[in-house]
Each structure stands twice: as structure tokens, then as C-alpha cells.
Design a protein around this motif. Structure first.
Motif, PDB file in Angstrom:
ATOM      1  N   ASP A  55      -1.236 -71.616 -68.536  1.00 21.37           N
ATOM      2  CA  ASP A  55      -2.318 -72.572 -68.304  1.00 21.37           C
ATOM      3  C   ASP A  55      -2.455 -73.445 -69.537  1.00 21.37           C
ATOM      4  OD1 ASP A  55      -4.587 -73.992 -67.765  1.00 21.37           O
ATOM      5  OD2 ASP A  55      -5.703 -72.295 -66.947  1.00 21.37           O
ATOM      6  N   ALA A  91     -13.651 -74.330 -67.752  1.00 21.88           N
ATOM      7  CA  ALA A  91     -13.844 -75.031 -66.486  1.00 21.88           C
ATOM      8  C   ALA A  91     -14.110 -76.514 -66.711  1.00 21.88           C
ATOM      9  CB  ALA A  91     -14.999 -74.392 -65.710  1.00 21.88           C
ATOM     10  N   THR A  92     -14.874 -76.832 -67.747  1.00 20.87           N
ATOM     11  CA  THR A  92     -15.145 -78.234 -68.058  1.00 20.87           C
ATOM     12  C   THR A  92     -13.864 -78.978 -68.450  1.00 20.87           C
ATOM     13  OG1 THR A  92     -17.371 -77.666 -68.816  1.00 20.87           O
ATOM     14  CG2 THR A  92     -16.479 -79.790 -69.520  1.00 20.87           C
ATOM     15  N   ARG A 122     -10.805 -78.167 -67.604  1.00 11.62           N
ATOM     16  CA  ARG A 122      -9.961 -78.294 -66.412  1.00 11.62           C
ATOM     17  C   ARG A 122     -10.428 -79.454 -65.537  1.00 11.62           C
ATOM     18  NH1 ARG A 122      -6.471 -74.377 -64.984  1.00 11.62           N
ATOM     19  NH2 ARG A 122      -6.711 -74.971 -62.795  1.00 11.62           N
ATOM     20  N   ALA A 123     -11.731 -79.617 -65.438  1.00 14.07           N
ATOM     21  CA  ALA A 123     -12.260 -80.736 -64.649  1.00 14.07           C
ATOM     22  C   ALA A 123     -11.929 -82.065 -65.306  1.00 14.07           C
ATOM     23  CB  ALA A 123     -13.768 -80.576 -64.479  1.00 14.07           C
ATOM     24  N   ASP A 146      -8.906 -79.193 -61.503  1.00 14.02           N
ATOM     25  CA  ASP A 146      -9.757 -78.507 -60.531  1.00 14.02           C
ATOM     26  C   ASP A 146      -9.600 -79.085 -59.133  1.00 14.02           C
ATOM     27  OD1 ASP A 146     -10.856 -80.912 -61.345  1.00 14.02           O
ATOM     28  OD2 ASP A 146     -12.919 -80.242 -60.978  1.00 14.02           O
ATOM     29  N   ARG A 147      -8.861 -80.180 -59.006  1.00 15.00           N
ATOM     30  CA  ARG A 147      -8.660 -80.787 -57.699  1.00 15.00           C
ATOM     31  C   ARG A 147      -7.531 -80.087 -56.960  1.00 15.00           C
ATOM     32  NH1 ARG A 147      -8.635 -87.090 -59.835  1.00 15.00           N
ATOM     33  NH2 ARG A 147     -10.692 -87.022 -60.864  1.00 15.00           N
TER      34      ARG A 147
END
Length: 318
Positions: free
Chosen positions: A33, A52-53, A55-56, A61-62
Motif C-alpha cells: 500500500d 483514510a484521509t 487514501r481519499a 478510496d474510489r
């Protein structure tokens, strides 16, 4: 000829699209990752929210179809995205290095051609002679010796004789041609030696086959001078397989000089690809692979044109 070129260019589109699908899916299947490697690479404690932020922010995250469509649509406009690791545009990162790799590949191809064509021709003209055995020995040794090992021997020889070592910085040709050639001639020679060995064997085998053809025997029986027989008839028809080898080797060298670039301290496209794989930089890997695929399809287009030019029996309609 125009119709031929248009058809060949049209065939590039599904080829490049297929490469895009394969590289996109293969990178998503591989373990690892980019976000965790970037944030936790030094062992720091990072919260799941921060991951998570990030990745967005990177668009990871899509869903995969949306990521692929967005990437392909930008790539069709010449925008290969932004590196996930450095934050720099992929086209800029590739542009800084592709010129170096292309120059080394071109120089290696020229060196290989200048060595292989006369040696392969002499070996085919005088088969079974001591000259033929010497040339075949040189070709066999060139195929057996790895380019990076030959490069290291060149560096040791230059260091011992002339106190020369690979420079730390790269000098573009337009800034200082002499310094540029002084830096790149040695890696080009290290790669071109093996390149020439493969091409010389192909020249020899092709010419041996052509020299047995009926039209060659007929021309010789009519009293055609041996020099004209070789250079005007035999070589022109015997170069087709050799051109294929030379062209494909050239396309491979653009991105396949990783170890040689490391030995001679060259920051080329192959070294960038290895670094991107180590950093899980999907966007950079995808951009590099697409550029290399474009080099391959353009090389094949040039080879198709050379085939027709060398052998008029090959029609433009094919």
C-alpha cells in the motif's frame, strides 16, 4: 503509404489500451500500500483516520472502474497524473530522464550496427575460415558477458589508466556535447557490445541463407562483381531479420538499462521505474509503462516502413 500509416496508427490505440488495462489491474493485485509505505515507512505510529484521509486525497478510496476511467481520460490528453510519492507531475519526472535513456539506446544501436554489419557480412562471405571462427568467438563472448559486468570492467580500466570515474551529475548534450558524450559513450559501449553480438549473428545467418538463393547464383553466373552482388543484392534482402532484432533491442534498451544505469551513475527511466516499484507509486509506474509501450509501438511502425523500403515486394496494403 498514407493509408498504411493510418491503419498502423489506428492499431496503436487498442494496443495501448490493452497495456493500460493490464498494468492497471496488475498493480492493484500486487501486495503493498502506497499510503502505509509513505506514512509508516520510518516506523511512525499513524492513525487509521490519517491513512483514510490520505487514501481519499490520492483517490484510492474510489472504485477501480472509476479510477481507471479517470486515469485513461487524463492520459489521452497527455496528463499522466501526479506521483503518489514525490507529488510531482509524472510527465515532468519522466521528461527529466527519458532523454538520457533514449540517447544511450540510440548510441548503443549505432555502435552495434557499425560493429555487427561488417563483422556479420565478413563471417557470411568467408564461412568456415579462421576469420569466421574469430568473429563467431567475439559474438559468442559478447552474448555471454553481461552488460553490467562489462561496464564495471570498463570503469576499472578507465580508472586505472586515466583516473576516470563516472561523474555525479548528468550534462545534457545541448549544454556541453563533449562532456555529455564523455559520460554516455562508455555505458553505450558496454550495452552496444552485447547488442552487436546478437545482431552480428543474425546478419551472418541471414546472409548465409540469402547467398544460397537462385537469383544470387544466377547473378554470379552472369559475371556480376562480387562486391555488387553482396552490397546491392544480398545485404538488402538479408537485413530484414537484422532490422527486427535491432529495432526491438532498441525499444527494450530505453527502459531496460536499470543495472547499467546504476553502474555508471545514470538517472535514467529504468532506474526511475525500479524506485517507483519500491515505493508502490502506482501512478508513476503506470505512466512509465505507457511511455515504454508507446516507444515499442512507434518502433514497430518504423520497422514496418523500413521493411517496405528495403523489400519492394512487401506491399503498403499489408
Amino acid at each position: 503509404m498514407t493509408g498504411f500509416l493510418l491503419r498502423r496508427i489506428a492499431l496503436m490505440i487498442p494496443t495501448l489500451l490493452g497495456v493500460a488495462v493490464l498494468i492497471f489491474l496488475m498493480l492493484r493485485v500486487l501486495p503493498g500500500d502506497i499510503v502505509e509505505a509513505k506514512l509508516r515507512g520510518d516506523g511512525a505510529a499513524v492513525s487509521a483516520e490519517l491513512i483514510a484521509t490520505e487514501r481519499a486525497r490520492l483517490g484510492l478510496d474510489r472504485s477501480l472502474p472509476i479510477q481507471f476511467v479517470e486515469w485513461v481520460s487524463r492520459a489521452a490528453r497527455g496528463d499522466l497524473g501526479v506521483s503518489m510519492w514525490t507529488g510531482q507531475p509524472v510527465t515532468s519526472e519522466i521528461g527529466l530522464r527519458i532523454g538520457l535513456s533514449l540517447q544511450v539506446a540510440v548510441m548503443a544501436a549505432l555502435i552495434a550496427t557499425l560493429i555487427a554489419l561488417p563483422l556479420g557480412t565478413l563471417s557470411a562471405i568467408y564461412p568456415g575460415t579462421p576469420l569466421d571462427y574469430c568473429i563467431r568467438l567475439v559474438a559468442a563472448s559478447g552474448m555471454a558477458v553481461p552488460s553490467f559486468w562489462f561496464g564495471m570492467m570498463l570503469i576499472l580500466m578507465l580508472l586505472y589508466l586515466f583516473n576516470w570515474a563516472p561523474p555525479i551529475t548528468y550534462t545534457p548534450f545541448w549544454q556541453d556535447p563533449l562532456a555529455n558524450l564523455n559520460q554516455l559513450i562508455w555505458p553505450a559501449l558496454a550495452v552496444g557490445y552485447r547488442y552487436a553480438a546478437v545482431a552480428a549473428r543474425m546478419v551472418r545467418s541471414s546472409l548465409l541463407e540469402v547467398l544460397q538463393e537462385d537469383y544470387i547464383r544466377t547473378a554470379r553466373a552472369k559475371g556480376t562483381p562480387e562486391r555488387d552482388l553482396i552490397w546491392r543484392h544480398a545485404i538488402r534482402n538479408g537485413l530484414l531479420p537484422t532490422i527486427t532484432i535491432v529495432g526491438l533491442e532498441f525499444a527494450f534498451l530505453v527502459g531496460g538499462l536499470v543495472v547499467t544505469e546504476q553502474v555508471f551513475n545514470l538517472n535514467g527511466i529504468g532506474k526511475l521505474l525500479v524506485q517507483s516499484v519500491a515505493h508502490y507509486d502506482y501512478v508513476m509506474i503506470q505512466g512509465i509503462v505507457m511511455v515504454l509501450a508507446l516507444v515499442f509501438v512507434l518502433t514497430n511502425l518504423v520497422l514496418d516502413i523500413l521493411y517496405v523500403w528495403l523489400d519492394p515486394r512487401i506491399e503498403w496494403s499489408r
